[in-house]
Design a protein around this motif. Structure first.
Motif, PDB file in Angstrom:
ATOM      1  N   PHE A  29       1.819  -9.508  -3.370  1.00  0.00           N
ATOM      2  CA  PHE A  29       1.640  -8.656  -2.209  1.00  0.00           C
ATOM      3  C   PHE A  29       1.480  -7.227  -2.695  1.00  0.00           C
ATOM      4  CE2 PHE A  29       6.150  -9.360  -2.867  1.00  0.00           C
ATOM      5  CZ  PHE A  29       6.656  -8.075  -2.893  1.00  0.00           C
ATOM      6  N   LEU A  30       1.086  -6.368  -1.810  1.00  0.00           N
ATOM      7  CA  LEU A  30       0.795  -4.993  -2.171  1.00  0.00           C
ATOM      8  C   LEU A  30       1.513  -4.074  -1.204  1.00  0.00           C
ATOM      9  CD1 LEU A  30      -0.972  -2.959  -3.805  1.00  0.00           C
ATOM     10  CD2 LEU A  30      -2.742  -3.325  -2.094  1.00  0.00           C
ATOM     11  N   ILE A  31       2.238  -3.107  -1.748  1.00  0.00           N
ATOM     12  CA  ILE A  31       2.953  -2.146  -0.915  1.00  0.00           C
ATOM     13  C   ILE A  31       2.440  -0.744  -1.222  1.00  0.00           C
ATOM     14  CG2 ILE A  31       5.193  -1.120  -0.368  1.00  0.00           C
ATOM     15  CD1 ILE A  31       6.484  -3.772  -1.130  1.00  0.00           C
ATOM     16  N   MET A  32       2.068  -0.042  -0.153  1.00  0.00           N
ATOM     17  CA  MET A  32       1.717   1.379  -0.235  1.00  0.00           C
ATOM     18  C   MET A  32       2.496   2.061   0.887  1.00  0.00           C
ATOM     19  SD  MET A  32      -2.431   1.192  -0.877  1.00  0.00           S
ATOM     20  CE  MET A  32      -2.673   2.900  -0.463  1.00  0.00           C
ATOM     21  N   GLU A  33       2.587   3.357   0.846  1.00  0.00           N
ATOM     22  CA  GLU A  33       3.320   4.070   1.888  1.00  0.00           C
ATOM     23  C   GLU A  33       2.791   3.669   3.265  1.00  0.00           C
ATOM     24  OE1 GLU A  33       4.220   8.574   3.486  1.00  0.00           O
ATOM     25  OE2 GLU A  33       3.338   8.327   1.511  1.00  0.00           O
ATOM     26  N   LEU A  64      -5.655  -5.015   9.631  1.00  0.00           N
ATOM     27  CA  LEU A  64      -6.430  -5.289   8.426  1.00  0.00           C
ATOM     28  C   LEU A  64      -7.438  -4.177   8.151  1.00  0.00           C
ATOM     29  CD1 LEU A  64      -6.712  -7.384   6.214  1.00  0.00           C
ATOM     30  CD2 LEU A  64      -8.343  -8.602   7.661  1.00  0.00           C
ATOM     31  N   ARG A  65      -8.082  -3.650   9.197  1.00  0.00           N
ATOM     32  CA  ARG A  65      -9.020  -2.523   9.020  1.00  0.00           C
ATOM     33  C   ARG A  65      -8.295  -1.324   8.409  1.00  0.00           C
ATOM     34  NH1 ARG A  65     -11.134  -4.153  14.248  1.00  0.00           N
ATOM     35  NH2 ARG A  65      -9.778  -2.629  15.242  1.00  0.00           N
ATOM     36  N   TYR A  66      -7.087  -1.068   8.893  1.00  0.00           N
ATOM     37  CA  TYR A  66      -6.289   0.035   8.368  1.00  0.00           C
ATOM     38  C   TYR A  66      -5.991  -0.176   6.885  1.00  0.00           C
ATOM     39  CZ  TYR A  66      -2.317   3.152   7.631  1.00  0.00           C
ATOM     40  OH  TYR A  66      -1.479   4.103   7.122  1.00  0.00           O
ATOM     41  N   TYR A  67      -5.573  -1.388   6.526  1.00  0.00           N
ATOM     42  CA  TYR A  67      -5.291  -1.690   5.119  1.00  0.00           C
ATOM     43  C   TYR A  67      -6.524  -1.461   4.252  1.00  0.00           C
ATOM     44  CZ  TYR A  67      -0.977  -4.147   6.534  1.00  0.00           C
ATOM     45  OH  TYR A  67       0.257  -4.480   7.022  1.00  0.00           O
ATOM     46  N   LYS A  72      -9.484   1.727   0.299  1.00  0.00           N
ATOM     47  CA  LYS A  72     -10.718   2.428  -0.067  1.00  0.00           C
ATOM     48  C   LYS A  72     -10.426   3.886  -0.424  1.00  0.00           C
ATOM     49  CE  LYS A  72     -15.370   3.444   1.527  1.00  0.00           C
ATOM     50  NZ  LYS A  72     -16.317   3.352   2.639  1.00  0.00           N
ATOM     51  N   GLU A  73      -9.482   4.498   0.294  1.00  0.00           N
ATOM     52  CA  GLU A  73      -9.096   5.888   0.021  1.00  0.00           C
ATOM     53  C   GLU A  73      -8.607   6.076  -1.414  1.00  0.00           C
ATOM     54  OE1 GLU A  73      -7.459   8.353   3.795  1.00  0.00           O
ATOM     55  OE2 GLU A  73      -6.115   6.803   3.039  1.00  0.00           O
ATOM     56  N   VAL A  74      -7.963   5.045  -1.969  1.00  0.00           N
ATOM     57  CA  VAL A  74      -7.445   5.154  -3.335  1.00  0.00           C
ATOM     58  C   VAL A  74      -8.364   4.469  -4.350  1.00  0.00           C
ATOM     59  CG1 VAL A  74      -5.043   5.449  -2.624  1.00  0.00           C
ATOM     60  CG2 VAL A  74      -5.910   3.142  -3.104  1.00  0.00           C
ATOM     61  N   GLY A  75      -9.593   4.161  -3.912  1.00  0.00           N
ATOM     62  CA  GLY A  75     -10.594   3.633  -4.833  1.00  0.00           C
ATOM     63  C   GLY A  75     -10.608   2.131  -5.024  1.00  0.00           C
ATOM     64  N   VAL A  76      -9.954   1.394  -4.138  1.00  0.00           N
ATOM     65  CA  VAL A  76      -9.934  -0.065  -4.249  1.00  0.00           C
ATOM     66  C   VAL A  76     -10.877  -0.650  -3.206  1.00  0.00           C
ATOM     67  CG1 VAL A  76      -8.530  -2.158  -4.063  1.00  0.00           C
ATOM     68  CG2 VAL A  76      -7.565  -0.083  -5.089  1.00  0.00           C
ATOM     69  N   LYS A  77     -11.930  -1.305  -3.669  1.00  0.00           N
ATOM     70  CA  LYS A  77     -12.872  -1.978  -2.761  1.00  0.00           C
ATOM     71  C   LYS A  77     -12.340  -3.382  -2.515  1.00  0.00           C
ATOM     72  CE  LYS A  77     -17.434  -2.647  -1.290  1.00  0.00           C
ATOM     73  NZ  LYS A  77     -17.109  -3.021   0.057  1.00  0.00           N
TER      74      LYS A  77
END
Length: 138
Positions: A29-33, A64-67, A72-77
């Motif tokens: 899983f992936l956690i960001m602020e 999901l759109r928000y995620y 994308k903001e941090v460079g992950v496509k």
């Protein structure tokens, strides 16, 4: 959430949701602020949001759109998938309408900025909500 108010943790629907996630989500899983992605495959770039029911698919799509926007903001496509395993539902989301995401963020920020919450309105989901006793004390 903005006020650190958490739902009743022993709510049977929350327990069921945790069980569904445990069985149908990868361990990765992936956690960001401000977000916790249910499942993320680094090799394929697929983000999966697991839900227990298809009753709220539009809000699941918005989540999901928000995620995808944040990644994308941090460079992950990445591409997204909403999965409802109990119903055999799986929707793929490859393109994100950034304008819609920004409008959603703007609406949420406006609500969070209020000194008091908006007037509560009883809707059909209230009787099953894990926050129900906070809004509608017995």
């Amino acid at each position: 959430m903005s006020r650190q108010i958490v739902p009743y943790q022993d709510d049977r629907r929350l327990e069921y949701g945790r069980a569904v996630h445990k069985v149908h989500s990868d361990e990765t899983f992936l956690i960001m602020e401000g977000m916790r992605v249910d499942s993320y495959n680094t090799e394929t770039g697929v983000v999966v949001e697991v839900k227990c029911s298809s009753k709220h698919l539009e809000s699941a799509r918005a989540q999901l759109r928000y995620y995808l926007y944040r990644l994308k903001e941090v460079g992950v496509k990445a591409v997204g998938v909403v999965r409802v395993p109990d119903e055999g539902v799986e929707e793929r989301l490859e393109e994100v309408d950034e304008g819609k995401v920004l409008e959603d963020i703007k609406r949420v920020k406006a609500i969070v900025a209020l000194e008091r919450p908006p007037e509560k309105v009883r809707v059909k989901y209230c009787k099953r909500c894990a926050y129900r006793e906070f809004c509608w004390p017995v």
